[in-house]
Design a protein around this motif. Structure first.
Motif, short mmCIF file in Angstrom:
data_model
loop_
_atom_site.label_atom_id
_atom_site.label_comp_id
_atom_site.label_asym_id
_atom_site.label_seq_id
_atom_site.Cartn_x
_atom_site.Cartn_y
_atom_site.Cartn_z
N PRO A 144 0.84 -1.20 0.00
CA PRO A 144 0.00 0.00 0.00
C PRO A 144 0.87 1.25 0.00
O PRO A 144 2.07 1.19 0.33
N VAL A 145 0.27 2.39 -0.36
CA VAL A 145 1.01 3.65 -0.25
C VAL A 145 1.21 3.93 1.24
O VAL A 145 0.40 3.54 2.08
N ALA A 146 2.29 4.61 1.55
CA ALA A 146 2.57 4.97 2.95
C ALA A 146 1.64 6.10 3.38
O ALA A 146 1.35 7.01 2.60
N ALA A 147 1.18 6.03 4.62
CA ALA A 147 0.27 7.04 5.16
C ALA A 147 0.98 8.36 5.42
O ALA A 147 2.19 8.40 5.66
N ASN A 148 0.22 9.42 5.40
CA ASN A 148 0.71 10.75 5.76
C ASN A 148 0.78 10.81 7.28
O ASN A 148 -0.22 10.66 7.97
N LEU A 149 1.98 11.03 7.81
CA LEU A 149 2.18 11.09 9.26
C LEU A 149 2.26 12.52 9.78
O LEU A 149 2.46 12.72 10.97
#
Length: 98
Positions: free
Chosen positions: A26-31
């Motif tokens: 999956p794409v990495a989440a915005n942290l």
């Protein structure tokens, strides 16, 4: 501690497609804080730390197994709390600006 997140979430921790990752990742989440941030799911440090320990979001859904939970769950309380506070203090960025 947050530097360990850069490999997938990007230099600015705003997530997006992970360069060189397998196509099924999956794409990495915005942290970073703000609109579209994964941090919005965690009302406080305790909820965030619970996710690090369990691999589950507050709603009970599982986070992708590509996250390095073996290391994250071993993080001590001080470092886990510091990570949460650090992420909250980042400048907001739109998702995907890595």
């Amino acid at each position: 501690v947050a530097n360990t997140c850069i490999g997938c979430h990007g230099e600015h921790l705003s997530g997006g497609a992970i360069p060189g990752a397998p196509p099924d990742w999956p794409v990495a989440a915005n942290l970073t804080p703000g609109a579209g941030s994964a941090l919005a799911r965690y009302a406080d440090a305790e909820a965030f730390i619970a996710m690090l320990r369990s691999g589950r979001r507050p709603d009970g859904s599982a986070i992708s197994r590509v996250m390095p939970f073996a290391g994250l769950e071993a993080m001590n309380e001080t470092d886990a709390r510091a990570l949460f506070l650090h992420l909250q203090g980042l400048p907001p960025r739109p998702a995907g600006q890595r």
